[in-house]
Design a protein around this motif. Structure first.
Motif, PDB file in Angstrom:
ATOM      1  N   UNK A   1       0.831  -1.198   0.000  1.00 11.35           N
ATOM      2  CA  UNK A   1       0.000   0.000   0.000  1.00 11.35           C
ATOM      3  C   UNK A   1       0.872   1.257   0.000  1.00 11.35           C
ATOM      4  N   UNK A   2       1.922   1.252   0.805  1.00  7.21           N
ATOM      5  CA  UNK A   2       2.817   2.407   0.870  1.00  7.21           C
ATOM      6  C   UNK A   2       3.542   2.601  -0.466  1.00  7.21           C
ATOM      7  N   UNK A   3       3.963   1.498  -1.091  1.00  9.90           N
ATOM      8  CA  UNK A   3       4.625   1.591  -2.393  1.00  9.90           C
ATOM      9  C   UNK A   3       3.701   2.187  -3.454  1.00  9.90           C
ATOM     10  N   UNK A   4       2.472   1.711  -3.484  1.00 13.27           N
ATOM     11  CA  UNK A   4       1.525   2.218  -4.491  1.00 13.27           C
ATOM     12  C   UNK A   4       1.355   3.725  -4.353  1.00 13.27           C
ATOM     13  N   UNK A   5       1.243   4.190  -3.123  1.00 10.68           N
ATOM     14  CA  UNK A   5       1.078   5.620  -2.900  1.00 10.68           C
ATOM     15  C   UNK A   5       2.333   6.389  -3.312  1.00 10.68           C
ATOM     16  N   UNK A   6       3.498   5.822  -3.030  1.00 14.01           N
ATOM     17  CA  UNK A   6       4.723   6.543  -3.357  1.00 14.01           C
ATOM     18  C   UNK A   6       4.974   6.577  -4.864  1.00 14.01           C
ATOM     19  N   UNK A   7       4.620   5.504  -5.562  1.00 11.20           N
ATOM     20  CA  UNK A   7       4.748   5.532  -7.023  1.00 11.20           C
ATOM     21  C   UNK A   7       3.855   6.631  -7.607  1.00 11.20           C
ATOM     22  N   UNK A   8       2.665   6.804  -7.030  1.00 10.22           N
ATOM     23  CA  UNK A   8       1.806   7.915  -7.473  1.00 10.22           C
ATOM     24  C   UNK A   8       2.479   9.253  -7.194  1.00 10.22           C
ATOM     25  N   UNK A   9       3.136   9.340  -6.040  1.00 12.99           N
ATOM     26  CA  UNK A   9       3.857  10.561  -5.684  1.00 12.99           C
ATOM     27  C   UNK A   9       4.969  10.845  -6.673  1.00 12.99           C
ATOM     28  N   UNK A  10       5.715   9.803  -7.059  1.00 16.34           N
ATOM     29  CA  UNK A  10       6.809   9.984  -8.016  1.00 16.34           C
ATOM     30  C   UNK A  10       6.289  10.515  -9.348  1.00 16.34           C
ATOM     31  N   UNK A  11       5.205   9.933  -9.842  1.00 15.71           N
ATOM     32  CA  UNK A  11       4.650  10.379 -11.128  1.00 15.71           C
ATOM     33  C   UNK A  11       4.174  11.829 -11.028  1.00 15.71           C
ATOM     34  N   UNK A  12       3.482  12.140  -9.919  1.00 17.65           N
ATOM     35  CA  UNK A  12       2.989  13.520  -9.744  1.00 17.65           C
ATOM     36  C   UNK A  12       4.158  14.483  -9.578  1.00 17.65           C
ATOM     37  N   UNK A  13       5.217  14.036  -8.878  1.00 21.08           N
ATOM     38  CA  UNK A  13       6.378  14.883  -8.666  1.00 21.08           C
ATOM     39  C   UNK A  13       7.104  15.203  -9.956  1.00 21.08           C
ATOM     40  N   UNK A  14       7.160  14.223 -10.851  1.00 24.82           N
ATOM     41  CA  UNK A  14       7.803  14.457 -12.143  1.00 24.82           C
ATOM     42  C   UNK A  14       7.056  15.542 -12.914  1.00 24.82           C
ATOM     43  N   UNK A  15       5.736  15.492 -12.854  1.00 27.31           N
ATOM     44  CA  UNK A  15       4.949  16.517 -13.543  1.00 27.31           C
ATOM     45  C   UNK A  15       5.193  17.894 -12.931  1.00 27.31           C
ATOM     46  N   UNK A  16       5.247  17.953 -11.584  1.00 24.97           N
ATOM     47  CA  UNK A  16       5.497  19.240 -10.925  1.00 24.97           C
ATOM     48  C   UNK A  16       6.892  19.758 -11.266  1.00 24.97           C
ATOM     49  N   UNK A  17       7.864  18.847 -11.277  1.00 19.87           N
ATOM     50  CA  UNK A  17       9.228  19.248 -11.606  1.00 19.87           C
ATOM     51  C   UNK A  17       9.315  19.765 -13.038  1.00 19.87           C
TER      52      UNK A  17
END
Length: 898
Positions: free
Chosen positions: A374-390
């Motif tokens: 569950x924690x991994x799934x959330x963090x992968x979403x964070x990584x994808x969203x972070x790339x867009x923000x970056x």
């Protein structure tokens, strides 16, 4: 090299572990299992960080008595799982750093000392029966003034003097530099043992080590600490009457030496993990250069060990540390091309390899894997969203520019996007990152976190010589509260802070120690009891009760009348609210059993609060609970109550209780004899738990059970609050009265409430939609009146409009911007209302390289505010519109000409 090459030779890690423990058993040591990595009686520590840490009370004079073992044991040996995260960024990059490691140790509590410790270390290392290392390749360091250790090494063991280095207190004293810098308390010299791995690991010599104190060839494998002094003010070292022994041998380092491999990542316990990472990623392992493989393997072990001992992911304390470890591993997995959860699969390998020694890894594997996934799934979403923000941040920069460190830190701190990925993505575009600015922002945040997260020392955890002496002479307080709530007792001690009093007059707030007590001391989620102490001439009010690690109960009391004297006899009377606490405690057990029956065996207790007013139960659950399931849980508990079953108590061996299926608190440590609280079954479901708390005699005494709330409190953890007895009846009556009042207000029966509220919501949505339409029409009318509308200007080759409106929502502003852009054929439109600002770009402006998000950030530098966006649209709030519109032309002029 791949994982198939250079397989380790020599004994396995498990064999080395067993040899060490067996050797010291043969020398009269008690072999204890590893303690949990979560400290049980030390609020100053996040994790157990060394083999001696859970044994500190015995070094400080506590009687070395251990549950399940008869008599006193002044010699102990352990293999303790330990956690250190101070150098987390070095893990994977060096051969020395681990976050979770196994520390082999032999300990003496005032029994043997330096001579035996040195001779036994030599015997274990060199004897063919044990490790059989080459004696000619063993080297040691000692404290520069420790002639006694020098003599034992040279005369008793026969080590040549040239293989011994003397160092100062900065290297060979514990704590480091204690003679000059402190702290006061037990301390002493130490002797470190090194092994020469040979010229293939380096061309340096032992003489070189004296100068460099760094070597890949000479590896420290064991540290013998000799606490023989009590440091006092002024650096005075007073000899202890009974010196101790504390040793630590890093198991993975010894395995590395014994198996003849380059580093601990090539030992047998790591190889299967790295092989699995290669399989999942398709990227081969190239030894020290494969930092990603090493980080993932090491952190997989760490996360598995910590979660198996009951820690859960969170944003504070231990939960934050384990979340940071997992995310660091996942981001290195991302660099290997992994785009789906994978760490949960590695937890299975950890349990398979090490579950024999640490059974909690296997027992808790399903729950651990669910949490990790569950924690991994959330963090992968964070990584994808972070790339867009970056990408939005980088869009306004050109090759050679620098991304501000504050922006990089915001990505990390607010969105969880790691710096190394920011550096990699920025580098691909030729953009630098201000890492110094990032570090400054990180330092500021860490300092703030340290202040906020500092552990609060408990009032009753203070060290007191009188308490220690009492425990030594009499043992712990006798608890009679299971059978009695009113008893006679003798006052053994009166304490204010660390001061012992002979008597406490009226008005004094004092900690009272009794020889026996009916007051339950806070523990297992149940609050400490309150009540009164009475004597012939007066009385004192007890506000709470706790106990220290020696089992001494401390009653926090304020003398209300008369004088309370040490040695006197008092009547100890527990507050009647204890009965409500008992109702809630038994209901907590029934709730746990009902949740497991309805939701599944993955439900594990993660924490609880049991008081007279309510109960709170935290448990593992990875998705919201269906209301029907929650109702079924509530009904099951009430069926137990209506059945009026007896609540039974029995003392059993821990092994027997577990065989019978008794539930244990996740991560808790128990003695060999435990108290089992059980209630027979409803619908074939029974409750059986290990518990030292207070309970009702029969379930019917609970009266009634109502769930008041259900919510998520952390990743994979939910919380239920509930009421029992009169509190539950009051709550139900209050809800019924609210329902009746609302029904009267809306002019319908309670049964018609849902339909009436639904219609009101539909009407409200329709009116909100109409209001938005009218606002947009009003904005259009304002723009069309007064001289033909806003003025189209030009700057830097771009045609732009800046329009300010009053009372228009952000959604309507976007519509206005679209119309202005189309009507005036502008390149840039800025529309604002209040402090909200919307920027919209025409197609031509985008083709010239202009980005709305970058333009908004430029305006924010002058006009404050913040927001985001990319491409044709950006929006934000908090702007000074007058300054923003005044700066728009200048900003466009400053851009490269299209």
């Amino acid at each position: 090299m791949s994982t198939d090459n250079k397989r380790p030779s020599g004994p396995s890690t498990a064999e080395i572990r067993e040899k060490f423990l067996s050797f010291f058993q043969s020398k009269g040591h008690l072999r204890l299992p590893s303690f949990s990595v979560v400290p049980q009686d030390d609020p100053t520590l996040l994790f157990i960080n060394a083999g001696m840490t859970p044994l500190k009370p015995y070094f400080m004079g506590k009687k070395p008595v251990f549950p399940g073992y008869e008599g006193e044991w002044h010699r102990v040996t352990t293999c303790q799982k330990s956690v250190r995260t101070g150098d987390i960024e070095n893990v994977g990059r060096t051969n020395r750093h681990q976050t979770v490691f196994e520390m082999l140790g032999n300990f003496s509590f005032g029994d043997y000392f330096k001579k035996e410790a040195i001779e036994w270390a030599w015997e274990f290392l060199t004897s063919p029966q044990w490790l059989g290392l080459d004696p000619s390749r063993i080297y040691v360091t000692i404290y520069e003034e420790d002639d006694e250790a020098f003599e034992y090494w040279t005369q008793n063991v026969g080590l040549p003097p040239e293989r011994i280095h003397r160092f100062g207190a900065d290297e060979n004293f514990w704590p480091q530099d204690a003679p000059t810098k402190g702290p006061n308390g037990p301390c002493g010299p130490c002797s470190e043992i090194y092994y020469d791995r040979g010229p293939e690991f380096g061309s340096d010599t032992w003489a070189d080590y004296y100068e460099t104190r760094e070597s890949n060839r000479f590896v420290e494998i064991w540290n013998l600490v000799f606490p023989q002094y009590n440091r006092k003010d002024g650096g005075v070292l007073e000899p202890l009457p009974r010196p101790n022994i504390d040793t630590g041998m890093g198991l993975s380092r010894v395995a590395m030496v014994m198996q003849g491999v380059t580093d601990f990542y090539e030992t047998d316990e790591f190889r299967s993990l790295i092989a699995k990472i290669v399989e999942l990623s398709g990227v081969s392992y190239e030894g020290p250069s494969s930092v990603a493989h090493r980080v993932i393997a090491e952190h997989a072990r760490a996360v598995s060990f910590i979660l198996s001992d009951g820690v859960t992911f969170s944003n504070t304390g231990r939960g934050y540390v384990v979340r940071r470890l997992l995310r660091r591993a996942v981001r290195f997995g991302y660099l290997l091309g992994l785009r789906e959860p994978f760490m949960y699969r590695l937890a299975e390998i950890v349990a398979e390899v090490m579950g024999e020694v640490y059974p909690e890894l296997r027992e808790n594997l399903p729950s651990v894997q669910q949490q990790i996934r569950l924690e991994e799934e959330r963090f992968f979403e964070t990584l994808e969203a972070g790339i867009k923000r970056l990408e939005g941040l980088l869009a306004g920069l050109r090759e050679g520019d620098t991304l501000p460190g504050k922006d990089a830190f915001t990505l990390y701190d607010t969105y969880g996007f790691p710096l190394d990925l920011t550096l990699e993505i920025a580098d691909e575009r030729g953009i630098r990152v201000d890492t110094e600015g990032y570090e400054r922002a990180l330092e500021e945040a860490q300092e703030l976190a340290r202040r906020h997260m500092a552990f609060e020392r408990d009032l009753f955890k203070q060290s007191n010589e009188a308490l220690a002496a009492l425990a030594k002479d009499y043992g712990g307080t006798i608890f009679v509260g299971y059978e009695e709530t009113d008893t006679q007792a003798e006052v053994k001690l009166l304490l204010v802070g660390d001061q012992t009093l002979d008597e406490a007059p009226a008005g004094t707030e004092v900690q009272v120690v009794l020889d026996r007590t009916p007051f339950y001391a806070e523990g297992g989620g149940q609050i400490g009891d309150s009540g009164v102490l009475e004597w012939a001439e007066g009385w004192a009010k007890v506000s709470t009760t706790q106990k220290n690690s020696d089992g001494i109960f401390l009653h926090l009391a304020q003398v209300q009348q008369g004088t309370l004297k040490a040695g006197s006899t008092v009547r100890a009377l527990v507050d009647a609210h204890r009965r409500d606490t008992e109702r809630n405690h038994t209901a907590t057990h029934l709730l746990h059993a009902a949740l497991r029956a309805v939701l599944g065996p993955h439900v594990q207790q993660k924490g609880s609060y049991v008081g007279p007013d309510r109960l709170r139960f935290d448990f593992s659950q990875f998705e919201p609970i269906d209301p029907k399931d929650l109702a079924r849980v509530e009904m099951l508990v009430n069926r137990w109550i209506q059945a009026d079953f007896p609540v039974r108590y029995a003392y059993k061996s821990l092994e027997e209780a577990r065989k019978e299926g008794a539930m244990a608190l996740f991560g808790e440590k128990y003695g060999e004899v435990v108290r089992v609280v059980s209630v027979e079954g409803v619908e074939g479901i029974s409750s059986k738990e290990l518990c030292g708390g207070c309970h009702v005699r029969r379930t019917g005494e609970i009266g009634m059970f109502v769930i008041r709330s259900d919510e998520a409190v952390a990743a994979g953890v939910r919380r239920i609050e509930a009421l029992t007895g009169v509190g539950a009846v009051r709550y139900v009556r209050e809800q019924l009265e609210r329902l009746a009042s609302l029904s009267r207000e809306l002019g319908v029966s309670p049964e018609g409430l849902f339909e009436r509220v639904g219609k009101l919501q539909d009407e409200l949505k329709a009116r909100e939609k109409e209001l938005e339409r009218l606002k947009l029409e009003l904005a259009r009318a304002r723009l069309s009146s007064g001289g033909g509308g806003p003025e189209l200007r030009e700057a830097g080759g771009y045609r732009y409009l800046a329009v300010r409106l009053e009372g228009v929502e952000a959604g309507a502003l976007r519509g206005v911007a679209d119309e202005l852009l189309e009507r005036h054929k502008a390149d840039v439109v800025a529309v604002g209302s209040g402090q909200n600002l919307v920027l919209k770009l025409g197609k031509g402006a985008q083709e010239k390289g202009l980005d709305a998000g970058a333009l908004l950030r430029k305006l924010a530098e002058t006009a404050g505010g913040r927001g985001g966006g990319r491409g044709a649209l950006a929006q934000g709030g908090g702007f000074d519109l007058e300054k923003a519109f005044a700066a728009l032309g200048d900003v466009l002029m400053s851009l490269p000409q299209p």
